[in-house]
Design an enzyme around this catalytic site. Structure first.
Site, PDB file in Angstrom:
ATOM      1  N   HIS A  21       0.831  -1.213   0.000  1.00  0.00           N
ATOM      2  CA  HIS A  21       0.000   0.000   0.000  1.00  0.00           C
ATOM      3  C   HIS A  21       0.861   1.257   0.000  1.00  0.00           C
ATOM      4  O   HIS A  21       0.645   2.171  -0.812  1.00  0.00           O
ATOM      5  CB  HIS A  21      -0.905  -0.017   1.232  1.00  0.00           C
ATOM      6  CG  HIS A  21      -1.821   1.160   1.331  1.00  0.00           C
ATOM      7  ND1 HIS A  21      -3.096   1.143   0.825  1.00  0.00           N
ATOM      8  CD2 HIS A  21      -1.649   2.407   1.861  1.00  0.00           C
ATOM      9  CE1 HIS A  21      -3.671   2.318   1.041  1.00  0.00           C
ATOM     10  NE2 HIS A  21      -2.807   3.095   1.671  1.00  0.00           N
ATOM     11  N   GLU A  22       1.830   1.301   0.901  1.00  0.00           N
ATOM     12  CA  GLU A  22       2.668   2.500   1.000  1.00  0.00           C
ATOM     13  C   GLU A  22       3.606   2.645  -0.196  1.00  0.00           C
ATOM     14  O   GLU A  22       3.924   3.763  -0.607  1.00  0.00           O
ATOM     15  CB  GLU A  22       3.467   2.474   2.305  1.00  0.00           C
ATOM     16  CG  GLU A  22       2.616   2.453   3.567  1.00  0.00           C
ATOM     17  CD  GLU A  22       1.603   3.587   3.640  1.00  0.00           C
ATOM     18  OE1 GLU A  22       1.851   4.652   3.051  1.00  0.00           O
ATOM     19  OE2 GLU A  22       0.553   3.405   4.279  1.00  0.00           O
ATOM     20  N   HIS A  25       1.852   4.660  -2.829  1.00  0.00           N
ATOM     21  CA  HIS A  25       1.993   6.109  -2.610  1.00  0.00           C
ATOM     22  C   HIS A  25       3.400   6.575  -2.988  1.00  0.00           C
ATOM     23  O   HIS A  25       3.569   7.615  -3.642  1.00  0.00           O
ATOM     24  CB  HIS A  25       1.740   6.444  -1.137  1.00  0.00           C
ATOM     25  CG  HIS A  25       0.327   6.241  -0.687  1.00  0.00           C
ATOM     26  ND1 HIS A  25      -0.761   6.753  -1.367  1.00  0.00           N
ATOM     27  CD2 HIS A  25      -0.186   5.591   0.407  1.00  0.00           C
ATOM     28  CE1 HIS A  25      -1.867   6.426  -0.720  1.00  0.00           C
ATOM     29  NE2 HIS A  25      -1.549   5.709   0.345  1.00  0.00           N
TER      30      HIS A  25
END
Length: 455
Positions: A21-22, A25
């Site tokens: 997920h990170e 980003h």
């Protein structure tokens, strides 16, 4: 040992999902030219870090493992007055609204991509699953009223092909939420002299089910039960079966005149008959035989049950379907979309009170499932990670401030109004969002504790 295994499986699953997920980003921020100051797995105080890369990004491990974050160069959080014009151009809030949207949306998108890749890999490898073949259908059930009797192999639901039991359940699940009717295409072997297969279509009403039924075996409540092998005896240990003269390979046809449809029916009848004389009728080497059998009486969880000390085949007929790369990828995308849509639909029904809030689960339940699937095997564990990744992607897109969806809501308002939301509005929304998130966490923790206490 089981606890350690569960904690390890949970840590690997959660760590993978947070990192992916990170990284979504992070990679999108880099692609948009935004400077990343820190990439943290975990929240709170940093306990380990190293700096590397062209921007000397700090890669950190923080004390609270439930989460993570990417800290970018941001005028709202750092003093940027002394930065060079080159660095100022890499500040987050100075980017166009579309770039900010891309950076924020990339986290949930990475979770969906991970799920698609895992599912596609599993579909190419082949996932063993029971055939969607029905056991004898109970009278008075919805399936019986529809005309199903047992032995049918379900081949399609509303025209959509199904190849295994999991696909059958997945096709019926959204139809239950809509209380609609399912059209089941079936095939069964013709036992008559003509041979071949008999093709039929049945209309199965799902209106009798409630959303709460989805928390249990809703297929069983409809009368759709997985077919089991015939009641053919396996290895016989010293005990009642041996004393009755039963032999390995015997096929039990009926007991006390009651037809035994499969091994599960035999098991159920024996367990319900402790110390009772049973008249057995069966086949041995294609010849009929009869015998008297008296099950031993044993106590299990405070209840007397019968036991005859014989192995019985219980595993359903399985199928393993391996797809080529392109069909597997297409199937994975469709599965991810359907699961996401169903999750959103369930959340919507929770908000209007049509679905119980007991369906919300927290880290304790997720850890338990992680341990269970890991013990079953790699295929089950990877499937679990894929579906949790989908759930994480959906949850992060909810329009709740402090989540990615909340930020996307702000940027959508900015596009509509032509100006960013005010700092005062943002602060109030952040506090409200934090309160809502805390409430959801408390509900999830309560549900986890209740499940643990009564499981």
């Amino acid at each position: 040992m089981n606890l350690l295994h569960t904690l390890l499986a949970f840590a690997v699953a959660l760590g993978t999902l947070i990192v992916v997920h990170e990284l979504g980003h992070y990679w999108m921020a880099r692609l948009c030219g935004v400077k990343v100051l820190r990439f943290s797995v975990g929240m709170g105080r940093v306990i380990f870090s190293r700096r590397f890369g062209p921007d000397q990004t700090e890669w950190a491990l923080s004390v609270l493992p439930l989460g993570g974050y990417v800290q970018m160069l941001d005028a709202r959080e750092q003093d940027v007055s002394r930065l060079s014009s080159t660095d100022l151009r890499r500040e987050f809030t100075g980017q166009s609204v579309w770039r900010r949207i891309a950076i924020v949306a990339a986290g949930p998108l990475a979770n969906f991509v991970l799920a698609i890749l895992l599912l596609a890999g599993l579909y190419m490898h082949g996932v063993p699953d029971p055939l969607p073949k029905l056991r004898q259908v109970a009278e008075q059930s919805v399936a019986y009223q529809a005309g199903l009797r047992g032995g049918e192999l379900i081949t399609a639901v509303n025209g959509h092909p199904v190849q295994n039991w999991t696909e059958l359940r997945g096709q019926l699940l959204p139809l239950v939420l809509d209380k609609s009717t399912a059209r089941l295409d079936t095939s069964r072997v013709n036992s008559g002299s003509g041979g071949g297969n008999i093709l039929d279509t049945y209309s199965l009403s799902l209106a009798s089910l409630t959303v709460e039924d989805l928390e249990t075996d809703f297929l069983g409540k409809l009368g759709l039960v997985l077919a089991r092998p015939p009641a053919t005896l396996g290895k016989i240990a010293p005990g009642p079966a041996e004393r009755a003269g039963l032999q390995s390979g015997d096929l039990i046809l009926d007991i006390d005149g009651r037809r035994i449809v499969d091994g599960l029916a035999l098991l159920e009848l024996v367990r319900a008959s402790p110390g009772k004389k049973l008249q057995i009728h069966g086949l041995r080497d294609e010849r009929e035989f009869s015998s008297d059998l008296v099950p031993d009486t044993v106590v299990e969880n405070g209840v007397e049950i019968g036991r005859i000390k014989v192995e019985l085949p219980m595993a359903p007929e399985m199928t393993t379907i391996s797809d080529a790369p392109i069909p597997a990828l297409s199937k994975a995308v469709q599965k991810t979309w359907n699961t996401s849509f169903l999750t959103v639909k369930m959340l919507g029904k929770m908000l209007v009170g049509q679905v119980s809030w007991k369906n919300i689960t927290g880290p304790i339940t997720i850890a338990d499932y992680a341990g269970q699937t890991a013990r079953i095997g790699v295929v089950s564990y990877l499937s679990f990670i894929a579906f949790i990744s989908i759930s994480l992607g959906v949850m992060n897109l909810l329009p709740i401030p402090v989540l990615d969806g909340g930020h996307l809501l702000y940027y959508s308002l900015e596009i509509l109004t032509g100006r960013p939301v005010s700092e005062r509005f943002s602060n109030i929304a952040q506090r409200a969002g934090m309160g809502l998130l805390l409430m959801l966490m408390l509900v999830a923790a309560f549900n986890d504790i209740v499940r643990l206490a009564f499981s």
